[in-house]
Design an enzyme around this catalytic site. Sequence first.
Site, mmCIF file in Angstrom:
data_model
loop_
_atom_site.group_PDB
_atom_site.id
_atom_site.type_symbol
_atom_site.label_atom_id
_atom_site.label_comp_id
_atom_site.label_asym_id
_atom_site.label_seq_id
_atom_site.Cartn_x
_atom_site.Cartn_y
_atom_site.Cartn_z
ATOM 1 N N LYS A 38 -4.731 -6.664 -10.165
ATOM 2 C CA LYS A 38 -6.137 -6.374 -10.477
ATOM 3 C C LYS A 38 -6.267 -5.533 -11.751
ATOM 4 O O LYS A 38 -7.371 -5.209 -12.180
ATOM 5 C CB LYS A 38 -6.780 -5.630 -9.303
ATOM 6 C CG LYS A 38 -6.932 -6.498 -8.051
ATOM 7 C CD LYS A 38 -7.779 -5.805 -7.010
ATOM 8 C CE LYS A 38 -7.850 -6.567 -5.701
ATOM 9 N NZ LYS A 38 -8.594 -7.808 -5.777
ATOM 10 N N LYS B 150 9.927 -1.373 -11.744
ATOM 11 C CA LYS B 150 9.666 0.056 -11.936
ATOM 12 C C LYS B 150 10.939 0.894 -12.116
ATOM 13 O O LYS B 150 10.898 1.955 -12.707
ATOM 14 C CB LYS B 150 8.851 0.613 -10.762
ATOM 15 C CG LYS B 150 7.396 0.143 -10.779
ATOM 16 C CD LYS B 150 6.560 0.814 -9.711
ATOM 17 C CE LYS B 150 5.131 0.306 -9.759
ATOM 18 N NZ LYS B 150 4.240 0.991 -8.819
ATOM 19 N N ASP C 2 1.303 6.804 -11.190
ATOM 20 C CA ASP C 2 1.026 6.561 -9.763
ATOM 21 C C ASP C 2 0.861 7.876 -8.982
ATOM 22 O O ASP C 2 0.003 7.975 -8.100
ATOM 23 C CB ASP C 2 2.178 5.774 -9.114
ATOM 24 C CG ASP C 2 2.046 4.266 -9.315
ATOM 25 O OD1 ASP C 2 0.924 3.788 -9.592
ATOM 26 O OD2 ASP C 2 3.073 3.566 -9.189
ATOM 27 N N GLY D 52 6.895 4.364 4.893
ATOM 28 C CA GLY D 52 7.459 3.679 3.735
ATOM 29 C C GLY D 52 8.388 4.571 2.934
ATOM 30 O O GLY D 52 8.269 5.810 2.965
#
Length: 271
Positions: free
Chosen positions: A18, A69, A106, A128
């Site tokens: 997006k 990343k 982030d 996570g």
Amino acid sequence: MSNIPYAEVIGDPIAHSKSPLIHGFWLEALGLAGDYRRAHVTLDALAAFVAERRNDPDWRGCNVTIPHKLAVMDLVDDPGNVRGTIGAMNTLVRQKDGTLIGTNTDAAGFYAPLAGLDLEGAPVAVVGAGGAARAVLFALARAKVGHVTILNRSPLKAMGLLATFGLRGEVVALDAQLPPAALLVNSSSLGMSGHPPLDLDLSPLPDEAIVYDLVYSPLRTGLLQTAEARGLDTVDGLDMLIGQAALAFELFFGSAPPEGRDEELRALLMA
Ligand code: NAP
């Protein structure tokens, strides 16, 4: 070459991203001459891609998503020691002399919706232990949170992250009972479209707990729906997505995003 400044988002896959919508919205709202694109770059092609873009004076940089990343850290300068701290980069910025600087927006994007809260000493739970979890745990360590419970499929990975970020806590299985955490964060892919759901019993959380889901596709995840049904405060993944993009936008195009347009942007992203 495009002759107008441009930035892009690179990843594999990339069609779902997006970021072009967000940066395109801001460029248009500010009336800036600029472009923001999507580039499908496989891991094999990453080094050649970066080397080519480094020589393009119109290229302002790129956002970096799965699976690059970690790999990009070997290809750019790292004056902020991102490798030694968060350990993952999501933004590359080209300097006028062709130097490429890697950074991570982030962590700040994640923390922005929590900035008014005092989390010092507060118990938190994080689901996570992947790339997004690194940014989350880095930000939570900076906020000096208390006991951290990580729920993850691979316990060793999660234990490594507790140590990396100097956090006090424990690692438990995904089906373990939640602790009475002040903040619960889902930084896993569970609950994302095409992935298994995240089924947690939220009853151990106190009534004032906040539930934060990084997943933004779908936006109202099962976790957030369960939290809302319990009357808990929630934060969805678009807050972080917009927050991390805002920092990158300023690095690419030299202007902050327009103020007071977030609701319009959210509506566009949800359409
Ligand atoms: P990642 O590095 O691939 O990590 C994925 C995590 O999910 C790992 O902890 C993995 O567990 C877990 N997981 C994946 N599939 C699983 C399964 N079937 N069963 C159990 N656990 C599973 O991905 P990431 O970059 O951290 O991204 C994670 C999520 O955060 C994605 O939904 C992404 O879209 C979202 N995200 C959102 C933003 C935002 O701005 N809102 C920013 C970044 C990421 P193991 O450790 O056991 O492999």
